[in-house]
Motif scaffolding. Structure first.
Motif, PDB file in Angstrom:
ATOM      1  N   ASP A   1     157.348 124.884  58.069  1.00  0.00           N
ATOM      2  CA  ASP A   1     157.619 124.587  59.478  1.00  0.00           C
ATOM      3  C   ASP A   1     156.493 123.828  60.157  1.00  0.00           C
TER       4      ASP A   1
ATOM      5  N   GLY B   1     164.113 117.459  64.584  1.00  0.00           N
ATOM      6  CA  GLY B   1     163.983 118.691  65.357  1.00  0.00           C
ATOM      7  C   GLY B   1     163.063 118.591  66.545  1.00  0.00           C
TER       8      GLY B   1
ATOM      9  N   THR C   1     168.524 127.512  59.420  1.00  0.00           N
ATOM     10  CA  THR C   1     168.122 126.369  60.233  1.00  0.00           C
ATOM     11  C   THR C   1     168.973 125.142  59.943  1.00  0.00           C
TER      12      THR C   1
ATOM     13  N   VAL D   1     168.216 132.672  61.483  1.00  0.00           N
ATOM     14  CA  VAL D   1     167.376 131.487  61.703  1.00  0.00           C
ATOM     15  C   VAL D   1     165.950 131.931  61.990  1.00  0.00           C
ATOM     16  N   THR D   2     164.999 131.323  61.319  1.00  0.00           N
ATOM     17  CA  THR D   2     163.583 131.585  61.572  1.00  0.00           C
ATOM     18  C   THR D   2     163.099 130.629  62.651  1.00  0.00           C
ATOM     19  N   VAL D   3     162.702 131.186  63.793  1.00  0.00           N
ATOM     20  CA  VAL D   3     162.238 130.357  64.909  1.00  0.00           C
ATOM     21  C   VAL D   3     160.777 129.998  64.685  1.00  0.00           C
ATOM     22  N   ARG D   4     160.474 128.717  64.779  1.00  0.00           N
ATOM     23  CA  ARG D   4     159.114 128.250  64.545  1.00  0.00           C
ATOM     24  C   ARG D   4     158.186 128.662  65.682  1.00  0.00           C
TER      25      ARG D   4
ATOM     26  N   ALA E   1     166.076 123.336  66.665  1.00  0.00           N
ATOM     27  CA  ALA E   1     166.734 124.510  66.080  1.00  0.00           C
ATOM     28  C   ALA E   1     166.461 125.757  66.907  1.00  0.00           C
ATOM     29  N   ALA E   2     165.205 125.947  67.327  1.00  0.00           N
ATOM     30  CA  ALA E   2     164.855 127.120  68.135  1.00  0.00           C
ATOM     31  C   ALA E   2     165.595 127.096  69.463  1.00  0.00           C
TER      32      ALA E   2
END
Length: 887
Positions: free
Chosen positions: A370, A403, A539, A569-572, A578-579
């Motif tokens: 990320d 993104g 993502t 989803v992994t939030v950065r 995406a977040a």
């Protein structure tokens, strides 16, 4: 006052006092660069002044070794003596002897290893006879310097009566140092990190303190990053002077270490510096004795200033060539991928053919962790010498940039398409564009149509790719009144759900059919769930049209499975598209389940991080905030919703924003709010947007018409809403309108309508609407018959983070929630721990530092805790946390 130097000062003080008594000596202060030798020499002079001695000082320099008697001239200049006025080997020492006869004498020489030969000879003559004189000679010697190995210096070193070797400061010493220099207590974490960064060496600490004072940086953990970013020039200048007089093998060793950075190992340093094993060992020994590298352990500099000094001595061309050679040494020696890529970033020269593959692979690795900014740097650098691979590199850059900068990604996509050789490559590149971006972030639809045609006509026809492209074409085509009917017709046909392209196209068609309500709700739910169960959350899905499933299922009041799908989803740490899309979808989901304040937080967070060209974020969150503002009676939220839109907002959204501002304004603004809501409805109908769940305007307008005395118009709106809700069948919409009808009908018929509302809403995911209907029914039934309904409604409202709703109105009070807790605490251990720290008054950043997690993780746990406890924020935690713990 020096810190942690009491033992050294004691030794020097004894030598000074002995000299005053007639027994002189030579005292040496030895150690590596930056350890504080000069500070101790200065302190020795202060001790001599306190004893009434005459103090003469000199400092040697590597650039002045060719000046005969340079150090002696500095010593005698204050007493206006010319060291060359008399001849003979003992002429100068005899002068010192005469001066000492007048008054005890202290001679202080800094950096003795750099003194000229003539001065060393005269100092040796004096030292050999000093024991019977009231003369204290104190000198510093830099360990590891080649000058210290000269015979004349070695003779003086051997003749020294005492030698002190100051040690690096401890963590406690570093903390005291910064507390004194900065004028406020330094915290423990800051001191530990600075000790680790500098090795506890006073030169580096002092330069850092000067820079901090100049820039207003405080010695606290929260400002550690700012302190580390400082680059005070003083250490670099002294280091450069030291390195300039070292043998070639040492300077080559230092240059290799600087170029290799964290990748410096004995093998790589020796290879890059072109040193054999003997020269390497001697150079390493010198670097460690000089204090530029720790005494033990891996090859790393004691401070970044060392690398700055080495790099500063090189020209731009020399640095470029050195980094290119370093990349080659690492590549041929099997070095880490990103270490090689980092060295390539430091050069603009034409690299070897393997460099492009290394940079692409490093960019892929950076994206996987990320770090899109670093991935973009690698790819942009590769493009400088991209050659025949330029199209592939541009496509990779699109995947990285989409993104964070959709417009740049679209620009690079346009550049890539003519360079890609096959229809499949071009189609894959086009699928990288975010499906839900605004027009500025999309490719020209002509390119997409051409790609679909090429795929179908060519030998490599890929149905999945074609489906993905068709989904984007469909979504990017302007929505019209016929769009919903066309979507319904397509969805009634056979859909290959095992084809990912067809699933994305089905999602777009479901979105349009939902907006227009042109397909039975049950069929939409069935199709949407069939898509959802085949699409793993992650993502990658957020750059397709798949997030449209969220409003589809929200409108259908069938949200089961969405929370876990979004949670995958992994939030950065640094939010991207995406977040923001995840927070947008979560805001819709929370609002649809009655968690209005959590929905508000998610929507505001999404908007705060959104770029103007993230159409799906702004186009969803701004209307949602307007609706929430009216529900929560929050004028600031209404203003935030109005500001969120750009100049190209749809007309219905403009009217809805104005309605929210009017509805939440102080005083009576019902006429303006009614006018804007009526216009919102007209514009929605004109645009073909029929969903009363996603666009709930009729009942709000009906309430305002009633307040204005327009009973017939209000009744018409309620009747129209009932007919639409009945036809669509979503429990939340139908239960809400049944409650409004029941509240306006007296007697048994009204009770039956309210009871029907409750029964329907029990199958809904919107627990706040159920709470309202339960309390409306309870109030109508009265006590004791309605008490159970009132209690159940109050409990549900509290779980939704709301105060008990006053029956008879569609607008609940905004008073703090009266929380009811179950016997068992709903919080996880992490949530309880963070909540406990919040109650003590700590801020999120402080909590993150204490627990060793990110600030984003703290915010996520707190938001979850607030939702579970049914409270609005940290102000309510102190009241409810003890009961949650007891459970």
């Amino acid at each position: 006052m020096l810190i942690e130097r009491d033992a050294e000062l004691t030794v020097l003080g004894e030598a000074v006092r002995a000299a005053c008594a007639g027994s002189g000596s030579l005292s040496l202060v030895r150690g590596p660069l930056g350890i504080g030798r000069s500070a101790l020499l200065h302190a020795a002079g202060d001790l001599a002044v306190d004893q009434g001695m005459r103090v003469l000082r000199a400092g040697a320099s590597p650039t002045e070794q060719g000046f005969a008697d340079g150090v002696v001239r500095q010593l005698l200049e204050p007493v206006h003596d010319d060291p060359l006025a008399e001849h003979g080997a003992d002429a100068v020492p005899q002068r010192w002897r005469r001066l000492a006869a007048q008054r005890p004498l202290a001679l202080l020489v800094d950096d003795l290893q750099w003194a000229d030969a003539e001065s060393l000879h005269k100092l040796a003559y004096l030292v050999n006879r000093v024991s019977a004189l009231p003369v204290a000679v104190v000198a510093t010697v830099l360990d590891g310097d080649v000058g210290a190995d000269r015979l004349a210096v070695d003779d003086l070193v051997r003749a020294a009566a005492t030698t002190v070797r100051p040690r690096p400061l401890t963590v406690a010493g570093v903390r005291t140092f910064f507390s004194r220099r900065c004028g406020e207590p330094a915290d423990e974490t800051f001191a530990k990190e600075c000790w680790s960064d500098t090795g506890g060496k006073p030169m580096f600490l002092g330069a850092l303190a000067v820079g901090m004072l100049a820039d207003g940086v405080r010695p606290v953990a929260e400002q550690l990053a700012e302190a580390r970013a400082l680059r005070p020039p003083e250490p670099s200048n002294r280091l450069a002077r030291c390195l300039s007089c070292q043998p070639a093998r040492v300077t080559r060793f230092a240059m290799a270490m600087t170029a290799l950075g964290d990748a410096a190992t004995p093998t790589f340093v020796a290879g890059l510096a072109q040193l054999d094993s003997v020269d390497f060992e001697e150079a390493e020994r010198a670097m460690r004795r000089l204090g530029l590298v720790p005494e033990h352990g891996p090859l790393r500099y004691v401070d970044d200033a060392v690398a700055d000094a080495v790099a500063g001595a090189l020209s731009a061309d020399e640095q470029d060539e050195l980094h290119l050679r370093a990349a080659g040494v690492l590549f041929r020696g099997g070095g880490r991928l990103e270490d090689i890529a980092q060295r390539l970033l430091g050069t603009t020269s034409e690299p070897e053919p393997w460099a492009t593959d290394v940079l692409r692979a490093a960019a892929s690795a950076a994206s996987a962790r990320d770090d899109s900014a670093m991935a973009a740097r690698y790819l942009r650098h590769a493009l400088v010498h991209g050659g025949a691979r330029r199209g592939d590199l541009l496509a990779d850059l699109v995947a990285v940039e989409r993104g964070t900068d959709a417009a740049a990604a679209a620009r690079h996509l346009r550049q890539a398409l003519p360079l890609l050789e096959t229809p499949v490559e071009r189609a894959k590149a086009l699928c990288l564009a975010p499906a839900l971006a605004a027009a500025e972030g999309r490719p020209d639809t002509r390119f997409v149509r051409r790609a679909v045609t090429e795929l179908r006509a060519g030998p490599e026809d890929d149905p999945a790719l074609s489906g993905h492209l068709e989904a984007r074409l469909r979504f990017w085509t302007p929505y019209t009144l016929e769009t919903g009917e066309d979507a319904a017709a397509w969805l009634r046909g056979d859909i290959a759900m095992d084809d990912p392209g067809q699933r994305e196209l089905a999602t777009v068609q479901l979105h349009f059919a939902t907006l227009a309500e042109t397909l039975p709700r049950a069929l939409i739910i069935d199709l949407a769930h069939r898509v959802l169960e085949r699409e793993p959350g992650g993502t990658a899905q957020l750059y397709t049209a798949m997030p449209l499933l969220v409003p589809v299922l929200v409108a259908a009041d069938a949200t089961d499975g969405l929370e876990s799908w979004l949670g995958a989803v992994t939030v950065r740490e640094t939010p991207d598209l995406a977040a923001s899309l995840v927070w947008t979808c979560q805001a819709l989901l929370w609002a649809a389940t009655g968690q209005l304040r959590v929905a508000k937080e998610s929507a505001v967070r999404a908007l705060d991080t959104a770029s103007p060209d993230w159409a799906a974020v702004v186009g969803t969150c701004a209307p949602l905030l307007a609706i929430l503002a009216m529900e929560l009676r929050d004028p600031e939220l209404a203003s935030r919703a109005e500001r969120a839109w750009g100049p190209d907002r749809p007309s219905w959204a403009l009217s809805l924003s104005h309605a929210a501002v009017a509805a939440t304004s102080p005083g009576s603004a019902d006429p303006a709010a009614a006018e804007y809501l009526a216009d919102t409805g007209r514009q929605l109908r004109r645009a073909g947007l029929a969903s009363s769940v996603l666009f709930p305007w009729r009942l709000r307008l009906a309430v305002r018409y009633e307040r204005l005395g327009k009973k017939d118009q209000a009744a018409e709106l309620i009747a129209a809403e009932y007919e639409q809700a009945l036809g669509w069948g979503a429990p939340s919409a139908l239960g809400r309108v049944l409650r409004m009808r029941g509240q306006r009908v007296d007697g048994g018929p009204g009770v039956r309508l309210l009871d029907e509302s409750v029964q329907i809403l029990e199958s809904s995911g919107n627990k706040l609407e159920l709470a309202k209907s339960l309390m409306a029914l309870g109030k109508r039934l009265g006590s004791p018959k309605g008490d159970a309904s009132l209690r159940a409604g109050t409990r549900l409202a509290a779980q939704c983070g709301r105060a008990p709703v006053v029956a008879g109105t569609e607008h609940p009070s905004t008073a703090p929630a009266q929380v009811r807790h179950t016997a068992k605490s709903p919080l996880t251990r992490a949530e309880v721990r963070i909540a406990e720290l919040v109650v003590t008054g700590r801020r999120n950043k402080e909590i993150a530092a204490e627990l060793g997690v990110t600030t984003r993780a703290v915010e996520k746990h707190l938001t979850s805790a607030y939702r579970k406890l049914g409270i609005d924020g940290r102000a309510d935690l102190s009241d409810v946390l003890p009961r949650a713990r007891q459970g």
